[in-house]
Write a protein that holds these residues in place. Structure first.
Motif, PDB file in Angstrom:
ATOM      1  N   ALA A 107      21.647  -2.903 -19.019  1.00 56.42           N
ATOM      2  CA  ALA A 107      21.519  -1.776 -19.833  1.00 56.42           C
ATOM      3  C   ALA A 107      22.898  -1.034 -19.912  1.00 56.42           C
ATOM      4  CB  ALA A 107      20.557  -0.820 -19.559  1.00 56.42           C
ATOM      5  N   GLY A 108      23.792  -1.464 -18.937  1.00 58.50           N
ATOM      6  CA  GLY A 108      25.240  -1.079 -18.873  1.00 58.50           C
ATOM      7  C   GLY A 108      25.456  -0.080 -17.566  1.00 58.50           C
ATOM      8  N   THR A 109      24.499   0.970 -17.274  1.00 59.84           N
ATOM      9  CA  THR A 109      24.595   1.824 -16.344  1.00 59.84           C
ATOM     10  C   THR A 109      24.096   1.455 -14.990  1.00 59.84           C
ATOM     11  OG1 THR A 109      22.626   2.914 -16.750  1.00 59.84           O
ATOM     12  CG2 THR A 109      24.390   3.533 -17.999  1.00 59.84           C
ATOM     13  N   ASP A 110      23.424   0.423 -14.859  1.00 60.08           N
ATOM     14  CA  ASP A 110      22.691  -0.097 -13.583  1.00 60.08           C
ATOM     15  C   ASP A 110      21.964   1.237 -12.665  1.00 60.08           C
ATOM     16  OD1 ASP A 110      23.698  -1.892 -10.609  1.00 60.08           O
ATOM     17  OD2 ASP A 110      22.017  -2.289 -12.094  1.00 60.08           O
ATOM     18  N   THR A 111      21.583   2.069 -13.418  1.00 56.25           N
ATOM     19  CA  THR A 111      20.895   2.994 -12.798  1.00 56.25           C
ATOM     20  C   THR A 111      19.702   2.695 -12.062  1.00 56.25           C
ATOM     21  OG1 THR A 111      21.885   4.669 -14.136  1.00 56.25           O
ATOM     22  CG2 THR A 111      19.763   5.460 -13.353  1.00 56.25           C
ATOM     23  N   GLN A 112      19.499   2.971 -10.813  1.00 59.39           N
ATOM     24  CA  GLN A 112      18.172   2.671  -9.908  1.00 59.39           C
ATOM     25  C   GLN A 112      17.105   3.869 -10.237  1.00 59.39           C
ATOM     26  OE1 GLN A 112      19.287   1.455  -6.009  1.00 59.39           O
ATOM     27  NE2 GLN A 112      21.043   0.312  -6.663  1.00 59.39           N
ATOM     28  N   TYR A 113      15.913   2.931 -10.446  1.00 57.62           N
ATOM     29  CA  TYR A 113      14.772   4.003 -10.171  1.00 57.62           C
ATOM     30  C   TYR A 113      13.772   3.579  -9.340  1.00 57.62           C
ATOM     31  CZ  TYR A 113      16.627   4.938 -14.927  1.00 57.62           C
ATOM     32  OH  TYR A 113      17.309   5.540 -15.914  1.00 57.62           O
ATOM     33  N   PHE A 114      13.181   4.467  -8.472  1.00 67.93           N
ATOM     34  CA  PHE A 114      12.554   4.300  -7.374  1.00 67.93           C
ATOM     35  C   PHE A 114      10.966   4.483  -7.592  1.00 67.93           C
ATOM     36  CE2 PHE A 114      15.756   4.318  -4.126  1.00 67.93           C
ATOM     37  CZ  PHE A 114      16.956   4.482  -4.627  1.00 67.93           C
ATOM     38  N   GLY A 115      10.188   3.588  -6.772  1.00 68.92           N
ATOM     39  CA  GLY A 115       8.911   3.569  -6.697  1.00 68.92           C
ATOM     40  C   GLY A 115       8.354   5.058  -5.615  1.00 68.92           C
ATOM     41  N   PRO A 116       7.228   5.132  -5.293  1.00 68.31           N
ATOM     42  CA  PRO A 116       6.751   6.393  -4.875  1.00 68.31           C
ATOM     43  C   PRO A 116       6.885   6.135  -3.297  1.00 68.31           C
ATOM     44  CG  PRO A 116       4.839   5.108  -5.547  1.00 68.31           C
ATOM     45  CD  PRO A 116       5.828   4.519  -6.122  1.00 68.31           C
ATOM     46  N   GLY A 117       7.083   4.893  -2.949  1.00 72.41           N
ATOM     47  CA  GLY A 117       7.232   4.829  -1.465  1.00 72.41           C
ATOM     48  C   GLY A 117       5.665   4.313  -0.616  1.00 72.41           C
ATOM     49  N   THR A 118       6.256   3.579   0.413  1.00 71.57           N
ATOM     50  CA  THR A 118       5.123   3.288   1.503  1.00 71.57           C
ATOM     51  C   THR A 118       5.541   3.875   2.902  1.00 71.57           C
ATOM     52  OG1 THR A 118       4.650   1.101   0.208  1.00 71.57           O
ATOM     53  CG2 THR A 118       4.025   1.195   2.581  1.00 71.57           C
ATOM     54  N   ARG A 119       4.445   4.620   3.195  1.00 72.69           N
ATOM     55  CA  ARG A 119       4.464   4.948   4.629  1.00 72.69           C
ATOM     56  C   ARG A 119       4.119   4.193   5.699  1.00 72.69           C
ATOM     57  NH1 ARG A 119       6.292   9.947   6.563  1.00 72.69           N
ATOM     58  NH2 ARG A 119       6.050  10.830   4.438  1.00 72.69           N
ATOM     59  N   LEU A 120       4.836   3.422   6.475  1.00 69.41           N
ATOM     60  CA  LEU A 120       4.549   2.502   7.429  1.00 69.41           C
ATOM     61  C   LEU A 120       4.444   3.090   8.715  1.00 69.41           C
ATOM     62  CD1 LEU A 120       3.662  -0.648   8.106  1.00 69.41           C
ATOM     63  CD2 LEU A 120       5.900  -1.027   8.218  1.00 69.41           C
ATOM     64  N   PRO A 145       0.874  -1.152  -0.043  1.00 67.13           N
ATOM     65  CA  PRO A 145      -0.099  -0.012  -0.134  1.00 67.13           C
ATOM     66  C   PRO A 145       0.785   1.298  -0.103  1.00 67.13           C
ATOM     67  CG  PRO A 145       0.162  -0.688   2.082  1.00 67.13           C
ATOM     68  CD  PRO A 145       0.963  -1.891   1.196  1.00 67.13           C
ATOM     69  N   ARG A 146       0.185   2.478  -0.158  1.00 69.84           N
ATOM     70  CA  ARG A 146       0.908   3.839  -0.224  1.00 69.84           C
ATOM     71  C   ARG A 146       1.142   4.136   1.199  1.00 69.84           C
ATOM     72  NH1 ARG A 146       1.557   6.878  -4.265  1.00 69.84           N
ATOM     73  NH2 ARG A 146       3.183   8.062  -2.782  1.00 69.84           N
ATOM     74  N   ASN A 147      -0.019   3.970   2.236  1.00 67.93           N
ATOM     75  CA  ASN A 147       0.210   4.279   3.590  1.00 67.93           C
ATOM     76  C   ASN A 147      -0.531   2.920   4.267  1.00 67.93           C
ATOM     77  OD1 ASN A 147       0.912   7.221   3.713  1.00 67.93           O
ATOM     78  ND2 ASN A 147      -0.381   7.087   2.203  1.00 67.93           N
ATOM     79  N   ARG A 148       0.211   2.687   5.579  1.00 66.72           N
ATOM     80  CA  ARG A 148      -0.146   1.691   6.519  1.00 66.72           C
ATOM     81  C   ARG A 148      -0.138   2.000   7.905  1.00 66.72           C
ATOM     82  NH1 ARG A 148      -1.319  -4.203   5.731  1.00 66.72           N
ATOM     83  NH2 ARG A 148      -2.276  -4.648   7.561  1.00 66.72           N
ATOM     84  N   ILE A 149      -0.934   1.765   8.606  1.00 64.04           N
ATOM     85  CA  ILE A 149      -0.722   1.970  10.041  1.00 64.04           C
ATOM     86  C   ILE A 149      -1.157   0.797  10.682  1.00 64.04           C
ATOM     87  CG2 ILE A 149      -1.538   3.045  12.028  1.00 64.04           C
ATOM     88  CD1 ILE A 149      -2.466   5.348  10.615  1.00 64.04           C
ATOM     89  N   THR A 150      -0.521  -0.309  11.507  1.00 59.61           N
ATOM     90  CA  THR A 150      -0.353  -1.440  11.994  1.00 59.61           C
ATOM     91  C   THR A 150       0.032  -1.357  13.436  1.00 59.61           C
ATOM     92  OG1 THR A 150      -0.129  -3.886  11.594  1.00 59.61           O
ATOM     93  CG2 THR A 150       1.899  -2.101  11.420  1.00 59.61           C
ATOM     94  N   LYS A 151      -0.339  -2.419  14.217  1.00 64.94           N
ATOM     95  CA  LYS A 151       0.075  -2.647  15.838  1.00 64.94           C
ATOM     96  C   LYS A 151       1.344  -3.436  15.831  1.00 64.94           C
ATOM     97  CE  LYS A 151      -4.617  -1.789  17.250  1.00 64.94           C
ATOM     98  NZ  LYS A 151      -5.745  -2.348  17.945  1.00 64.94           N
TER      99      LYS A 151
END
Lengths: 114, 114
Positions: free
Chosen positions: A98-111, A8-14
């Motif tokens: 691809a040669g450069t191994d550049t990393q591409y990030f997702g939008p994140g999950t706030r836990l 999920p994009r946001n999650r609150i748990t115990k």
């Protein structure tokens, strides 16, 4: 990057609950990564996978496990969540071929672990 | 991987060039310089990378000194949307592959003002 999605994009748990964060990518990349970010700090690597059969621990893997279900999917699990795992979690992908191994990030999950 | 040093914060007027410095005095010959940025809690965004030659793309220019001990990221015409934390990272590239990890430090908070 819209090609890397996290749920999920946001999650609150115990405390004590099992949590799974999922990452999917449509970029066709072979490598995938999980990072966490704490307020005011840079990102720290939890686990990384160079292909479906290759899983490696990062610098802070204790308390976490991962599963690379397919080339496009990489899940992060917290078997028994604790409050100090409250953080922003990012998935990333890269294409070694691809040669450069550049990393591409997702939008994140706030836990948040209460 | 070599350690990098960046100023904690900088500001820039909208429309002017933003020049972000980075020191990496212990960089070795097989290490690349990468720049990423993170706009408030979003996933880090790849900007540019280089080895020893200056590089330019649609987002920015990267100037690397001849001794490779420092570099400067240039945003030629900064806009308000360029307000972000900018990370300078050096990565080893060995035998055509990298170690896969990105080590994020504290970065530079760039604020673009109108």
């Amino acid at each position: 990057d819209a090609d890397v999605t996290q749920t999920p994009r946001n999650r609150i748990t115990k405390t004590g609950k099992r949590i799974m964060l999922e990452c999917s990518q449509t970029k066709g990349h072979d490598r995938m990564y999980w990072y966490r970010q704490d307020p005011g700090l840079g990102l720290r690597l939890i686990y990384y996978s160079f292909d479906v059969k290759d899983i490696n621990k990062g610098e802070i893997s204790d308390g976490y496990s991962v599963s690379r279900q397919a080339q496009a999917k990489f899940s992060l699990s917290l078997e028994s969540a604790i409050p100090n795992q409250t953080a922003l979690y990012f998935c990333a992908t890269s294409d070694f071929l691809a040669g450069t191994d550049t990393q591409y990030f997702g939008p994140g999950t706030r836990l948040t672990v209460l | 991987d070599a350690k990098t040093t960046q100023p904690p914060s900088m500001d820039c007027a909208e429309g002017r060039a933003a020049n972000l410095p980075c020191n990496h005095s212990t960089i070795s010959g097989n290490e690349y310089v990468y720049w990423y940025r993170q706009i408030h809690s979003q996933g880090p965004q790849y900007i540019i990378h280089g080895l020893k030659n200056n590089e330019t793309n649609e987002m920015a220019s990267l100037i690397i000194t001849e001794d490779r001990k420092s570099s400067t990221l240039i945003l030629p015409h900064a806009t308000l949307r360029d307000t972000a934390v900018y990370y300078c990272i050096v990565r080893v590239r060995r035998g055509g592959s990298t170690l896969g990890r990105l080590y994020f430090g504290r970065g530079t908070q760039l604020t673009v003002w109108p």
